[in-house]
Design a protein around this motif. Structure first.
Motif, PDB file in Angstrom:
ATOM      1  N   GLN A 441       0.838  -1.205   0.000  1.00 51.05           N
ATOM      2  CA  GLN A 441       0.000   0.000   0.000  1.00 51.05           C
ATOM      3  C   GLN A 441       0.871   1.252   0.000  1.00 51.05           C
ATOM      4  N   TYR A 442       0.487   2.193  -0.865  1.00 55.64           N
ATOM      5  CA  TYR A 442       1.233   3.439  -1.027  1.00 55.64           C
ATOM      6  C   TYR A 442       0.338   4.617  -0.640  1.00 55.64           C
ATOM      7  N   TYR A 443       0.981   5.674  -0.129  1.00 64.42           N
ATOM      8  CA  TYR A 443       0.226   6.865   0.252  1.00 64.42           C
ATOM      9  C   TYR A 443       1.127   8.087   0.149  1.00 64.42           C
ATOM     10  N   ILE A 444       0.517   9.272   0.231  1.00 63.24           N
ATOM     11  CA  ILE A 444       1.281  10.527   0.248  1.00 63.24           C
ATOM     12  C   ILE A 444       1.246  11.067   1.672  1.00 63.24           C
ATOM     13  N   PRO A 445       2.310  10.901   2.432  1.00 63.45           N
ATOM     14  CA  PRO A 445       2.280  11.291   3.845  1.00 63.45           C
ATOM     15  C   PRO A 445       2.272  12.792   4.089  1.00 63.45           C
ATOM     16  N   HIS A 446       2.789  13.586   3.153  1.00 63.37           N
ATOM     17  CA  HIS A 446       2.887  15.033   3.376  1.00 63.37           C
ATOM     18  C   HIS A 446       2.288  15.783   2.187  1.00 63.37           C
ATOM     19  N   LEU A 447       1.023  15.536   1.958  1.00 71.96           N
ATOM     20  CA  LEU A 447       0.332  16.153   0.825  1.00 71.96           C
ATOM     21  C   LEU A 447       0.369  17.673   0.903  1.00 71.96           C
ATOM     22  N   GLU A 448       0.295  18.191   2.108  1.00 68.71           N
ATOM     23  CA  GLU A 448       0.227  19.644   2.299  1.00 68.71           C
ATOM     24  C   GLU A 448       1.522  20.352   1.880  1.00 68.71           C
ATOM     25  N   ASP A 449       2.609  19.612   1.732  1.00 68.65           N
ATOM     26  CA  ASP A 449       3.878  20.234   1.355  1.00 68.65           C
ATOM     27  C   ASP A 449       4.000  20.471  -0.158  1.00 68.65           C
ATOM     28  N   GLY A 450       3.099  19.886  -0.918  1.00 73.11           N
ATOM     29  CA  GLY A 450       3.165  20.051  -2.362  1.00 73.11           C
ATOM     30  C   GLY A 450       2.820  21.464  -2.796  1.00 73.11           C
ATOM     31  N   ASN A 451       3.532  21.980  -3.788  1.00 78.06           N
ATOM     32  CA  ASN A 451       3.236  23.308  -4.315  1.00 78.06           C
ATOM     33  C   ASN A 451       3.553  23.336  -5.809  1.00 78.06           C
ATOM     34  N   LYS A 452       3.588  24.536  -6.385  1.00 81.99           N
ATOM     35  CA  LYS A 452       3.785  24.663  -7.832  1.00 81.99           C
ATOM     36  C   LYS A 452       5.124  24.120  -8.293  1.00 81.99           C
ATOM     37  N   THR A 453       6.100  24.183  -7.442  1.00 83.73           N
ATOM     38  CA  THR A 453       7.445  23.756  -7.838  1.00 83.73           C
ATOM     39  C   THR A 453       7.883  22.444  -7.203  1.00 83.73           C
ATOM     40  N   HIS A 454       7.090  21.926  -6.259  1.00 84.33           N
ATOM     41  CA  HIS A 454       7.457  20.714  -5.539  1.00 84.33           C
ATOM     42  C   HIS A 454       6.264  19.761  -5.514  1.00 84.33           C
ATOM     43  N   LYS A 455       6.376  18.666  -6.263  1.00 88.72           N
ATOM     44  CA  LYS A 455       5.312  17.682  -6.278  1.00 88.72           C
ATOM     45  C   LYS A 455       5.409  16.774  -5.044  1.00 88.72           C
ATOM     46  N   PRO A 456       4.271  16.476  -4.413  1.00 85.40           N
ATOM     47  CA  PRO A 456       4.313  15.489  -3.332  1.00 85.40           C
ATOM     48  C   PRO A 456       4.575  14.114  -3.935  1.00 85.40           C
ATOM     49  N   SER A 457       5.043  13.188  -3.153  1.00 84.61           N
ATOM     50  CA  SER A 457       5.385  11.875  -3.703  1.00 84.61           C
ATOM     51  C   SER A 457       4.747  10.757  -2.892  1.00 84.61           C
ATOM     52  N   PHE A 458       4.401   9.688  -3.599  1.00 84.60           N
ATOM     53  CA  PHE A 458       3.866   8.493  -2.947  1.00 84.60           C
ATOM     54  C   PHE A 458       5.006   7.720  -2.288  1.00 84.60           C
ATOM     55  N   LYS A 459       4.726   7.228  -1.096  1.00 85.46           N
ATOM     56  CA  LYS A 459       5.681   6.415  -0.348  1.00 85.46           C
ATOM     57  C   LYS A 459       5.025   5.089   0.020  1.00 85.46           C
ATOM     58  N   LEU A 460       5.850   4.080   0.250  1.00 84.91           N
ATOM     59  CA  LEU A 460       5.322   2.819   0.755  1.00 84.91           C
ATOM     60  C   LEU A 460       4.815   3.025   2.176  1.00 84.91           C
ATOM     61  N   GLU A 461       3.560   2.695   2.405  1.00 85.20           N
ATOM     62  CA  GLU A 461       3.018   2.783   3.761  1.00 85.20           C
ATOM     63  C   GLU A 461       3.281   1.477   4.512  1.00 85.20           C
ATOM     64  N   TYR A 462       2.859   0.356   3.929  1.00 80.28           N
ATOM     65  CA  TYR A 462       3.148  -0.949   4.530  1.00 80.28           C
ATOM     66  C   TYR A 462       2.891  -2.043   3.508  1.00 80.28           C
ATOM     67  N   VAL A 463       3.365  -3.235   3.815  1.00 81.44           N
ATOM     68  CA  VAL A 463       3.068  -4.427   3.031  1.00 81.44           C
ATOM     69  C   VAL A 463       2.532  -5.492   3.974  1.00 81.44           C
ATOM     70  N   THR A 464       1.814  -6.454   3.442  1.00 75.56           N
ATOM     71  CA  THR A 464       1.300  -7.546   4.279  1.00 75.56           C
ATOM     72  C   THR A 464       2.293  -8.694   4.377  1.00 75.56           C
ATOM     73  N   TYR A 465       3.349  -8.672   3.566  1.00 73.02           N
ATOM     74  CA  TYR A 465       4.270  -9.797   3.449  1.00 73.02           C
ATOM     75  C   TYR A 465       5.195  -9.940   4.664  1.00 73.02           C
ATOM     76  N   GLN A 466       5.773 -11.115   4.764  1.00 68.29           N
ATOM     77  CA  GLN A 466       6.885 -11.306   5.675  1.00 68.29           C
ATOM     78  C   GLN A 466       8.110 -10.610   5.085  1.00 68.29           C
ATOM     79  N   PRO A 467       9.004 -10.076   5.916  1.00 62.18           N
ATOM     80  CA  PRO A 467      10.170  -9.340   5.393  1.00 62.18           C
ATOM     81  C   PRO A 467      10.990 -10.147   4.378  1.00 62.18           C
ATOM     82  N   ASP A 468      11.170 -11.440   4.645  1.00 57.00           N
ATOM     83  CA  ASP A 468      11.986 -12.261   3.753  1.00 57.00           C
ATOM     84  C   ASP A 468      11.364 -12.403   2.366  1.00 57.00           C
TER      85      ASP A 468
END
Length: 529
Positions: A441-468
């Protein structure tokens, strides 16, 4: 399609004269060839693009008018997290552009579960059917450009805000089914067009002769839609009953062909969302065809969560309970249900189905999100499925007597007596070919920081998998390394599931109901706190 995109852009310009530069219209690139199977698919829901969104306006006006007095109440360039404002067009474009860049070469199909128009939450700027259709047409054009043109099947569903008035849809054929039949013509297989005209539901073989996605029109089950009868047993021509009759035929047909099925739709099946009789029919079909259904994917609620349909839901219980009637106590209600899960030694997994509800793209009321599932494409197919589990009338010993009473005799709880199909070796129960393995699952944690010159970015929020599992095995990676952070932390892998079978979900629920730490993760992800 190009004309629609221009209309949406013009609409945005009329109400956002101060925004600079203008929001980018949805564009269509060149057609590409179909690709090989990758063992992943995208689930995206609730985009809610708003052509009237204006940056720097007040969230009290749905981000349409007046300058926000305080910074925290002022509309951001890419949207307002944790508010009632919908998505600026630049956010929906940003989302689909990101997915195109990072995921379009990595997935096999797309499940898209509705709500592609803004909410009707501004009385000074009411929605119109024309705007709703224009927005849906524009988003559909973008989906065609990003996915269908590459040979990736897209399976959309109708949302409660994709109709006018919202929540209300009369039985078809009608103007809505006609319009969406045109808007989604690139997605609906030709043999299903006629049935789509009747009710806006259909099926797509996303992997021919192997895996299908059934897109339901949940408007005919949704208890806020007062234009339908609610699946009453005596009203066999009710729009909801006709859809369930069709669904039963589809499931029988796919099962006879040895295929597996995903069920998708907008409003998830719960006692708080569906008419009581519609809910009973859904539960019965979900359990009767457990060996054929890989999972159930929905949107609408905007909060990331899962819950169970159980055989006990088919009992006659007085007074009826509605455990999922709203989000105020959703976490507490789910946690109580999880804590009450029977122990592993006594539970009968034939009696459970899992409903997955994905969070939304619109930051209303949380943060923009989407998820990518992986599934087994290397395992061997089980060819001897077909065991039958005798119909379970539930633990209610008085049900037989109750069904003789006038109050219950002609209800679906007393009329559904078909044998169930369940098998511990089915893909929904045992990791094999087509079994769902997990999701990222991906999300934008800091949407409010986006502006005309700086696009917000999607980050990995979590996965259901085992780390391995993220390291891959036999050259198969559930998440491509390019779409993982440089360092995967413990917070990214709290669940540690081997797969997404019914038993894995039940075990997770049981653990969550008895672990404050794990339930804290669940609550954080649910509300993106």
């Amino acid at each position: 399609m190009l004309l629609t995109s221009v209309l949406v852009l013009l609409c945005a310009g009329l109400f956002d004269v101060s925004a600079a530069p203008q929001q980018v219209p949805i564009e269509v690139p060149a057609v590409a060839k179909p690709r090989k199977l990758h063992g992943r698919f995208l689930h995206i829901t609730d985009m809610h693009p708003d052509p009237s969104y204006r940056a720097k306006t007040s969230d009290a006006t749905a981000c349409h008018r007046k300058k926000g007095k305080k910074k925290k109440n002022r509309a951001g360039y890419y949207g307002v997290p944790y508010s009632e404002c919908d998505s600026p067009l630049r956010l929906t474009n940003l989302t689909l552009d990101f997915i195109e860049k990072k995921w379009a070469s990595e997935i096999d199909f797309v499940i898209w579960t509705g709500d592609n128009a803004r909410h009707d939450n501004d009385r000074k700027l009411p929605r119109t059917p024309a705007e709703i259709y224009d927005l849906n047409r524009a988003v559909a054009s973008k989906m065609t450009a990003v996915f269908t043109s590459r040979g990736i099947p897209v399976v959309p569903s109708l949302g409660n805000n994709d109709v006018w008035p919202h929540n209300i849809m009369i039985p078809g054929p009608n103007s809505i089914t006609n319009e969406f039949g045109s808007i989604w013509k690139a997605f609906i297989p030709f043999p299903h067009l006629q049935i789509f005209q009747r009710g806006a539901y259909y099926a797509v073989e996303v992997i021919p002769d192997s895996v299908a996605v059934i897109s339901l029109n949940t408007m005919y089950f949704y208890d806020s839609n007062k234009a339908v009868g609610g699946c009453e047993f005596k009203d066999r021509d009710d729009a909801g009953n006709l859809q369930f009759d069709w669904l039963e035929v589809q499931l029988k047909g796919f099962r006879a062909r040895g295929m597996q099925v995903w069920i998708s739709g907008h409003v998830p099946p719960s006692p708080g969302n569906y008419f009581p009789e519609c809910y009973v029919r859904y539960v019965e079909l979900a359990l009767r065809f457990q060996d054929t259904i890989l999972g159930h994917l929905y949107g609408h609620m905007n909060a990331d969560h899962f819950f169970f349909l159980e055989a006990d839901d088919l009992d006659i219980v007085e007074p009826a309970t509605s455990p999922l009637r709203g989000q105020q106590d959703l976490f507490e209600t789910l946690l109580a249900d999880f804590a009450a899960m029977p122990k592993a030694k006594v539970i009968n997994l034939d009696e459970y189905a899992v409903i997955n509800v994905s969070p939304s793209v619109v930051p209303n009321p949380y943060l923009p999100s989407f998820r990518v599932f992986s599934y087994n494409v290397t395992g061997a197919a089980i060819t001897n499925l077909g065991r039958k589990h005798g119909h379970r009338r539930g633990k209610n010993k008085d049900k037989a007597a109750q069904c003789k009473l006038d109050a219950y005799r002609e209800t679906w709880r007393c009329q559904l007596n078909e044998e169930w199909h369940s098998d511990a070796d089915a893909p929904s129960r045992s990791n094999q070919l087509w079994t769902p393995l997990g999701y990222a699952q991906y999300y934008i944690p800091h949407l409010e920081d986006g502006n005309k010159t700086h696009k917000p970015s999607f980050k990995l929020e979590y996965v259901t998998y085992q780390p391995d599992a993220l390291m891959g095995s036999e050259g198969v990676y559930p998440v491509p390394s390019k779409n993982l952070p440089s360092k995967v932390k413990k917070k990214h892998t709290p669940y540690g599931l081997e797969d997404l079978t019914v038993g894995a979900w039940v075990a997770l629920a049981r653990r969550m109901g008895n672990s404050k730490k794990l339930s804290s993760f669940f609550k954080t992800y649910m509300y993106m706190a």
